[in-house]
Structure formats: C-alpha cells, structure tokens
Design a protein around this motif. Structure first.
Motif, PDB file in Angstrom:
ATOM      1  N   LEU A 105       9.512   9.790   1.743  1.00  0.00           N
ATOM      2  CA  LEU A 105       8.359   8.952   2.061  1.00  0.00           C
ATOM      3  C   LEU A 105       7.168   9.341   1.195  1.00  0.00           C
ATOM      4  O   LEU A 105       6.476   8.486   0.636  1.00  0.00           O
ATOM      5  CB  LEU A 105       8.004   9.106   3.545  1.00  0.00           C
ATOM      6  CG  LEU A 105       6.758   8.365   4.040  1.00  0.00           C
ATOM      7  CD1 LEU A 105       6.967   6.866   3.933  1.00  0.00           C
ATOM      8  CD2 LEU A 105       6.447   8.756   5.478  1.00  0.00           C
ATOM      9  N   VAL A 106       6.919  10.642   1.069  1.00  0.00           N
ATOM     10  CA  VAL A 106       5.801  11.119   0.262  1.00  0.00           C
ATOM     11  C   VAL A 106       6.017  10.772  -1.209  1.00  0.00           C
ATOM     12  O   VAL A 106       5.085  10.348  -1.908  1.00  0.00           O
ATOM     13  CB  VAL A 106       5.620  12.639   0.449  1.00  0.00           C
ATOM     14  CG1 VAL A 106       4.638  13.197  -0.570  1.00  0.00           C
ATOM     15  CG2 VAL A 106       5.155  12.953   1.866  1.00  0.00           C
ATOM     16  N   LYS A 107       7.249  10.936  -1.684  1.00  0.00           N
ATOM     17  CA  LYS A 107       7.559  10.610  -3.074  1.00  0.00           C
ATOM     18  C   LYS A 107       7.318   9.131  -3.344  1.00  0.00           C
ATOM     19  O   LYS A 107       6.751   8.750  -4.373  1.00  0.00           O
ATOM     20  CB  LYS A 107       9.018  10.981  -3.381  1.00  0.00           C
ATOM     21  CG  LYS A 107       9.413  10.782  -4.844  1.00  0.00           C
ATOM     22  CD  LYS A 107      10.850  11.235  -5.075  1.00  0.00           C
ATOM     23  CE  LYS A 107      11.265  11.024  -6.533  1.00  0.00           C
ATOM     24  NZ  LYS A 107      12.671  11.429  -6.757  1.00  0.00           N
ATOM     25  N   ARG A 108       7.736   8.318  -2.399  1.00  0.00           N
ATOM     26  CA  ARG A 108       7.513   6.878  -2.546  1.00  0.00           C
ATOM     27  C   ARG A 108       6.023   6.560  -2.511  1.00  0.00           C
ATOM     28  O   ARG A 108       5.509   5.760  -3.290  1.00  0.00           O
ATOM     29  CB  ARG A 108       8.232   6.129  -1.428  1.00  0.00           C
ATOM     30  CG  ARG A 108       8.060   4.611  -1.502  1.00  0.00           C
ATOM     31  CD  ARG A 108       8.691   3.950  -0.298  1.00  0.00           C
ATOM     32  NE  ARG A 108       8.548   2.513  -0.373  1.00  0.00           N
ATOM     33  CZ  ARG A 108       8.634   1.721   0.669  1.00  0.00           C
ATOM     34  NH1 ARG A 108       8.844   2.232   1.861  1.00  0.00           N
ATOM     35  NH2 ARG A 108       8.510   0.423   0.536  1.00  0.00           N
ATOM     36  N   LEU A 112       3.617   4.597  -5.224  1.00  0.00           N
ATOM     37  CA  LEU A 112       2.804   3.435  -4.874  1.00  0.00           C
ATOM     38  C   LEU A 112       1.320   3.699  -5.132  1.00  0.00           C
ATOM     39  O   LEU A 112       0.590   2.800  -5.566  1.00  0.00           O
ATOM     40  CB  LEU A 112       3.027   3.075  -3.404  1.00  0.00           C
ATOM     41  CG  LEU A 112       4.445   2.607  -3.049  1.00  0.00           C
ATOM     42  CD1 LEU A 112       4.628   2.521  -1.542  1.00  0.00           C
ATOM     43  CD2 LEU A 112       4.753   1.263  -3.709  1.00  0.00           C
ATOM     44  N   ALA A 113       0.857   4.923  -4.880  1.00  0.00           N
ATOM     45  CA  ALA A 113      -0.535   5.263  -5.168  1.00  0.00           C
ATOM     46  C   ALA A 113      -0.802   5.201  -6.672  1.00  0.00           C
ATOM     47  O   ALA A 113      -1.890   4.820  -7.106  1.00  0.00           O
ATOM     48  CB  ALA A 113      -0.863   6.655  -4.630  1.00  0.00           C
ATOM     49  N   ARG A 114       0.204   5.571  -7.476  1.00  0.00           N
ATOM     50  CA  ARG A 114       0.089   5.418  -8.919  1.00  0.00           C
ATOM     51  C   ARG A 114      -0.027   3.944  -9.286  1.00  0.00           C
ATOM     52  O   ARG A 114      -0.856   3.550 -10.113  1.00  0.00           O
ATOM     53  CB  ARG A 114       1.311   6.010  -9.617  1.00  0.00           C
ATOM     54  CG  ARG A 114       1.395   7.520  -9.591  1.00  0.00           C
ATOM     55  CD  ARG A 114       0.499   8.152 -10.629  1.00  0.00           C
ATOM     56  NE  ARG A 114       0.856   9.540 -10.882  1.00  0.00           N
ATOM     57  CZ  ARG A 114       0.146  10.358 -11.639  1.00  0.00           C
ATOM     58  NH1 ARG A 114      -0.969   9.930 -12.212  1.00  0.00           N
ATOM     59  NH2 ARG A 114       0.523  11.606 -11.824  1.00  0.00           N
ATOM     60  N   ALA A 115       0.826   3.123  -8.690  1.00  0.00           N
ATOM     61  CA  ALA A 115       0.804   1.688  -8.982  1.00  0.00           C
ATOM     62  C   ALA A 115      -0.543   1.079  -8.612  1.00  0.00           C
ATOM     63  O   ALA A 115      -1.041   0.177  -9.291  1.00  0.00           O
ATOM     64  CB  ALA A 115       1.933   0.981  -8.236  1.00  0.00           C
ATOM     65  N   GLY A 116      -1.146   1.569  -7.517  1.00  0.00           N
ATOM     66  CA  GLY A 116      -2.441   1.073  -7.093  1.00  0.00           C
ATOM     67  C   GLY A 116      -3.604   1.715  -7.825  1.00  0.00           C
ATOM     68  O   GLY A 116      -4.756   1.312  -7.635  1.00  0.00           O
ATOM     69  N   ASP A 117      -3.321   2.729  -8.662  1.00  0.00           N
ATOM     70  CA  ASP A 117      -4.333   3.434  -9.446  1.00  0.00           C
ATOM     71  C   ASP A 117      -5.460   3.972  -8.568  1.00  0.00           C
ATOM     72  O   ASP A 117      -6.645   3.901  -8.923  1.00  0.00           O
ATOM     73  CB  ASP A 117      -4.904   2.504 -10.522  1.00  0.00           C
ATOM     74  CG  ASP A 117      -5.527   3.282 -11.694  1.00  0.00           C
ATOM     75  OD1 ASP A 117      -5.352   4.516 -11.731  1.00  0.00           O
ATOM     76  OD2 ASP A 117      -6.169   2.657 -12.554  1.00  0.00           O
ATOM     77  N   ILE A 199       1.732   5.350   1.275  1.00  0.00           N
ATOM     78  CA  ILE A 199       0.565   5.855   0.548  1.00  0.00           C
ATOM     79  C   ILE A 199      -0.201   6.847   1.405  1.00  0.00           C
ATOM     80  O   ILE A 199      -0.620   7.914   0.943  1.00  0.00           O
ATOM     81  CB  ILE A 199      -0.343   4.688   0.119  1.00  0.00           C
ATOM     82  CG1 ILE A 199       0.374   3.806  -0.914  1.00  0.00           C
ATOM     83  CG2 ILE A 199      -1.664   5.198  -0.452  1.00  0.00           C
ATOM     84  CD1 ILE A 199      -0.350   2.524  -1.248  1.00  0.00           C
ATOM     85  N   ARG A 200      -0.359   6.512   2.675  1.00  0.00           N
ATOM     86  CA  ARG A 200      -1.050   7.400   3.609  1.00  0.00           C
ATOM     87  C   ARG A 200      -0.327   8.755   3.702  1.00  0.00           C
ATOM     88  O   ARG A 200      -0.958   9.813   3.699  1.00  0.00           O
ATOM     89  CB  ARG A 200      -1.117   6.730   4.967  1.00  0.00           C
ATOM     90  CG  ARG A 200      -1.451   7.622   6.149  1.00  0.00           C
ATOM     91  CD  ARG A 200      -2.876   8.096   6.132  1.00  0.00           C
ATOM     92  NE  ARG A 200      -3.223   8.762   7.376  1.00  0.00           N
ATOM     93  CZ  ARG A 200      -4.348   9.411   7.582  1.00  0.00           C
ATOM     94  NH1 ARG A 200      -5.242   9.493   6.623  1.00  0.00           N
ATOM     95  NH2 ARG A 200      -4.596   9.985   8.734  1.00  0.00           N
ATOM     96  N   THR A 205      -0.711  14.802   1.861  1.00  0.00           N
ATOM     97  CA  THR A 205      -0.196  16.026   1.229  1.00  0.00           C
ATOM     98  C   THR A 205      -1.157  16.590   0.198  1.00  0.00           C
ATOM     99  O   THR A 205      -0.912  17.671  -0.341  1.00  0.00           O
ATOM    100  CB  THR A 205       1.154  15.755   0.542  1.00  0.00           C
ATOM    101  OG1 THR A 205       0.956  14.874  -0.588  1.00  0.00           O
ATOM    102  CG2 THR A 205       2.147  15.124   1.497  1.00  0.00           C
ATOM    103  N   LEU A 206      -2.239  15.877  -0.104  1.00  0.00           N
ATOM    104  CA  LEU A 206      -3.195  16.359  -1.102  1.00  0.00           C
ATOM    105  C   LEU A 206      -3.978  17.551  -0.565  1.00  0.00           C
ATOM    106  O   LEU A 206      -4.123  17.728   0.647  1.00  0.00           O
ATOM    107  CB  LEU A 206      -4.171  15.245  -1.478  1.00  0.00           C
ATOM    108  CG  LEU A 206      -3.576  13.969  -2.089  1.00  0.00           C
ATOM    109  CD1 LEU A 206      -4.684  12.946  -2.313  1.00  0.00           C
ATOM    110  CD2 LEU A 206      -2.860  14.273  -3.399  1.00  0.00           C
ATOM    111  N   ALA A 207      -4.504  18.351  -1.460  1.00  0.00           N
ATOM    112  CA  ALA A 207      -5.358  19.463  -1.050  1.00  0.00           C
ATOM    113  C   ALA A 207      -6.672  18.913  -0.508  1.00  0.00           C
ATOM    114  O   ALA A 207      -7.338  18.118  -1.186  1.00  0.00           O
ATOM    115  CB  ALA A 207      -5.636  20.378  -2.245  1.00  0.00           C
TER     116      ALA A 207
END
Length: 497
Positions: A105-108, A112-117, A199-200, A205-207
């Motif tokens: 899920l996190v990898k996906r 998707l966050a990359r695609a949304g920039d 995406i959420r 998982t971000l710092a």
C-alpha cells in the motif's frame, strides 16, 4: 440594497438546502472508510478484488502486486479484532500478510504521490521535504503551501483518513474551512478513494517535520475563505472519475491521470476572470509565473499534433526530445519530480489520451519545432569593433560555447547534449517569454538519464542584453516575429519563481 441583501440571503439558503438534500450517491466502485473498518477481511478483500477489474484502479503499471488500499485497511482491522489464538501459525500468517499488504500500500502510495507531484508544491526547502512553505503567487496575493508531513502539531499527523479524503476530494480542510484552489482539488476530486488512501498511507511513513509555513498574504476580501463557496459553485464539480466504456483501458488510464492525479489542466488550460479553468479551451496553453505552458492539444501547428506517442513518452520520461523540445522552468521540475518515475505504460496512456482531446487552434500556421537554420554571424564579427549592444556578439560570447555559434548545439541526441536552437519549440514559439526566462533563470533538470544544467544569466546580463540575445536567437534560429523588449525582460525578471 436591503432588497438585494434579502434576495441574496434567500438564494444562499436555497443553495445550502440543495447541497444538503441532493447529494450524489457514491460511485459503485468506492468503498467508504467506515465500511472498510467495520467489515471483515474477507468481505473487504472481495470488494477490492471486484474493483480490480477497473483499469485505472488496478493497472499493473501503478499497483504493485495488485495491492488494494482498502484491502490493506481491512487487513489491519481484522488483525486488530481477531480472537486469541495462542500464537498459532494462522495468527503469524495474518500478521505477515498485513505487513506485506501495508508495504504494498505504501509503495503504491509513493508511486501515486509521484504522479501527483505532491513534493513540488509542498517543498520550499529541500532539507524539509513535504513541510510546505512554498510561496504561490496569484492575482489576489500570495499563498503558502501547508506542511503535509505526519507531524501532529504543524502537519497532518492528527488528520483522520476521512479528513484527508475530504480535503482531496471536496477541498475542505480538517476544521471545515474551504481550501483555496491553488491546491488542485478540482482535479483531485476525480481520484478514487483507494488511491487517496494509498497516498495517505505513504505520507504517514514520512519523517515528521515540525515547521509552520508563513501565513497567506491575501488582500480583502480574498482572505475570506467562506467566499470559496461561491467560487466552487461555478468552477468545481465534485465526483470521481467514471471510465468511458467506449474507450480502451489505455485511454481510460490516461484520462484518469491527466484529468485527475497529474492535474495537467492546472498549468495548460487558461483561466477565467474568477481564476477557474476555461473548459472551452482545455489544454490550449496558459502562463504560469512568467512561463508559458504550451498548447498540448493535437493541433498540428500550435499543439503537439505532429508529436508521436513515443515523442511524448520520451519528453515526459527524460525532459528532452532532440529536434523538438527540452523541458525548462516548471516543466523541468515536473519531469524531475514526477513524470520520469511513471511507468512506460502510464506514459503511453497519457500520450494516447492527449492525442484524443479536441484540438485547439491557437492562430499558428507553422509548428514551433519547424523553424530555423544555421547562422554564420561569427564571420561578420571578426575584426569588427562593436560599440553598442549587439545580439550576435553577446550570443557568441555567452552561448556559443554550448550551443555552437551556428546554433546547432553540441552532442547531437546524447543524454548530455547541449541542445540545438534550430527546430526547438521554445525558440520557435510565437512569443519570446520562455526563451527570455531560460536566459534569466537557466535550466536545472535532474533525471535518471542525465543531470542537465544551463547557468542563469540574470545576474550577469542586464535587461537590454538579455533582450538582444533573445531577439538574435529567434531571428536566426526560430520565429523571427517573436521579439521581446528590455521592459518585457524587466517584468519577467520580477515574476516570483
């Protein structure tokens, strides 16, 4: 005035009543968060599996191992409610399955966050990724992007999934406030619930970064968020993307990305007087912070009608198509932060969709990448005393070492080539704004294929000199009708980047 106020109040009450009593039913492919948490693992897993047949949700290009965010949520819920098993193998297998599902899920979500920039707008300082603070200039003042790291005090650490969904799909913040449309919720509303939750999951998982961005600097009355209610009436239509059964899975995937997650219209569609998107001129081009986002409709002269699908794939993947275009400015950032990470399948889907939209004629009769011929002015300059601002002399002194004094570039089509100014879409454009902006600010594009850097000359050359170089370049290598004055350069120099 009293009569007008009374009529306005009645109208506002009607709109509120209408919004409360005439809500659209959720699309059949959506799975409410509450249901995902309440149902058992098998039920939600089955629901996720049935939805996987929808191409834009479960494309192998964007869903690692076919993972479903809803399935991962239900797996976590099932693990939390399972009865004691005395350390049985079944419990261990369930935990391992949940861990695998969460990782997928996190990898996906990262994809998707990359695609949304997301990182582009929510990062002002690269040492604080996703912590916000990036200033966005608008005709009404300056907006600063929020912190979206999981910090509980200054970020979104205390947001629920429902809060996040409402912000992405409805443009409503955690406290019920209207968000400003610099955040592209008008496009993000088309993203499915599963993708939003993925995406959420990735953002979680971000710092966590404790950082409070500056307050927005908007003039009255534009600093009154409640006025966004009326903007939304005319410019926002909530609803998830619905596949067109008459189109191919590839086309639907491209439409889902372009119209939603990648929000291409935000830059490439002109705006109305309310700063909403002009739907009648979709993708026909617009100006952002002094940079022109070009026409990307299939018009053969003004747009990308003479580009092949592979040209589009290569441009989005590397930022360069020799003999056509080289990404600079905001588009270079899009390539570096977003599109270079998309799979070839998704990039081809984007190309297929863009080639299908309605062509918009921009008044051009010749493609931007079909101008120019080599120059030989260096011969004229030999032994000549130059006493005024001379575009040829400035070009030879500042540009020829990389682009050659003939304008043909150095390195042909290799990844580290210095691009030719002949058959170059920026040089052949009907105006010189982007060319002047490149000279002012340079190019800094990092991709998996190459790091491309052109120095900025804004601190080295004055407005007259930059205008002289730009006009020399367009006269010899591009569209000779595209000229720029020193005053124009001065105005571009002042644009907030």
């Amino acid at each position: 005035m009293k009569g007008f106020a009374a009529a306005f109040s009645i109208f506002a009450l009607y709109l509120a009543w209408h919004a409360a009593h005439d809500r659209e039913a959720s699309p059949a492919d959506e799975l409410p968060v509450a249901a995902a948490l309440a149902q058992g693992a098998s039920e939600v897993g089955a629901a996720g599996a049935s939805a996987a047949s929808t191409p834009m949700l479960a494309s192998a290009a964007s869903v690692p191992n076919g993972a479903s965010p809803s399935g991962a949520v239900s797996g976590a819920a099932a693990a939390g409610t399972a009865g004691p098993s005395g350390g049985s193998g079944q419990e261990a297998a369930a935990v391992a399955s949940t861990d695998d599902g969460t990782a997928d899920l996190v990898k996906r979500g990262e994809y998707l966050a990359r695609a949304g920039d997301c990182i582009a707008c929510h990062t002002a300082d690269k040492s604080r990724p996703f912590a916000g603070g990036l200033p966005i200039g608008t005709p009404f003042g300056t907006l600063y992007t929020p912190n979206i790291t999981p910090d509980p005090e200054t970020g979104i650490g205390r947001w629920t999934d429902a809060d996040f969904l409402r912000a992405m799909q409805q443009g409503i913040g955690k406290g019920g406030e209207h968000l400003y449309p610099a955040f592209p919720y008008a496009e993000y509303t088309r993203i499915t619930e599963r993708d939003v939750l993925a995406i959420r999951a990735y953002l979680n998982t971000l710092a966590p970064i404790r950082y409070t961005p500056p307050r927005n600097d908007l003039s009255f009355p534009f600093n009154q968020r409640w006025l966004m209610f009326f903007w939304n009436l005319f410019n926002f239509h909530e609803g998830r993307f619905v596949p067109d059964p008459k189109q191919s899975p590839q086309w639907n995937r491209g439409a889902y990305l372009v119209e939603g997650l990648a929000h291409c219209e935000e830059c490439h569609t002109p705006r109305n007087f309310m700063q909403g998107l002009k739907s009648s001129d979709r993708f026909s081009g617009a100006v952002q912070a002094g940079w022109r986002a070009f026409n990307i409709t299939p018009d053969r002269a003004g747009g990308i009608g003479n580009w092949s699908d592979e040209d589009i794939v290569r441009y989005l993947g590397t930022g360069a198509v020799p003999g056509r275009a080289n990404a600079a400015g905001p588009m270079a950032d899009v390539v570096a932060d977003s599109t270079q990470y998309l799979t070839p399948e998704d990039l081809r889907s984007i190309a297929a969709y863009l080639h299908s939209v309605r062509p918009v004629v921009g008044g051009q009769t010749r493609p931007r990448d079909q101008w120019g011929s080599p120059a030989d002015d260096v011969k004229r300059l030999r032994g000549t005393r130059v006493t005024s601002v001379d575009g040829a002399q400035l070009f030879v002194a500042n540009c020829a070492s990389c682009h050659n004094w003939t304008g043909q570039g150095i390195g042909a089509s290799s990844p580290l080539a210095y691009p030719s100014l002949i058959h170059n879409s920026v040089v052949g454009a009907p105006d010189s704004d982007n060319l002047a902006m490149v000279i002012l600010h340079g190019v800094n594009r990092h991709t998996k294929e190459a790091d491309v850097m052109m120095p900025a000359f804004g601190n080295e050359l004055d407005d007259d000199q930059i205008a002289a170089i730009a006009n020399y370049v367009t006269k010899h290598f591009g569209n000779p009708k595209a000229t720029v004055t020193a005053d124009d350069v001065g105005k571009l120099r002042q644009r907030q980047q």
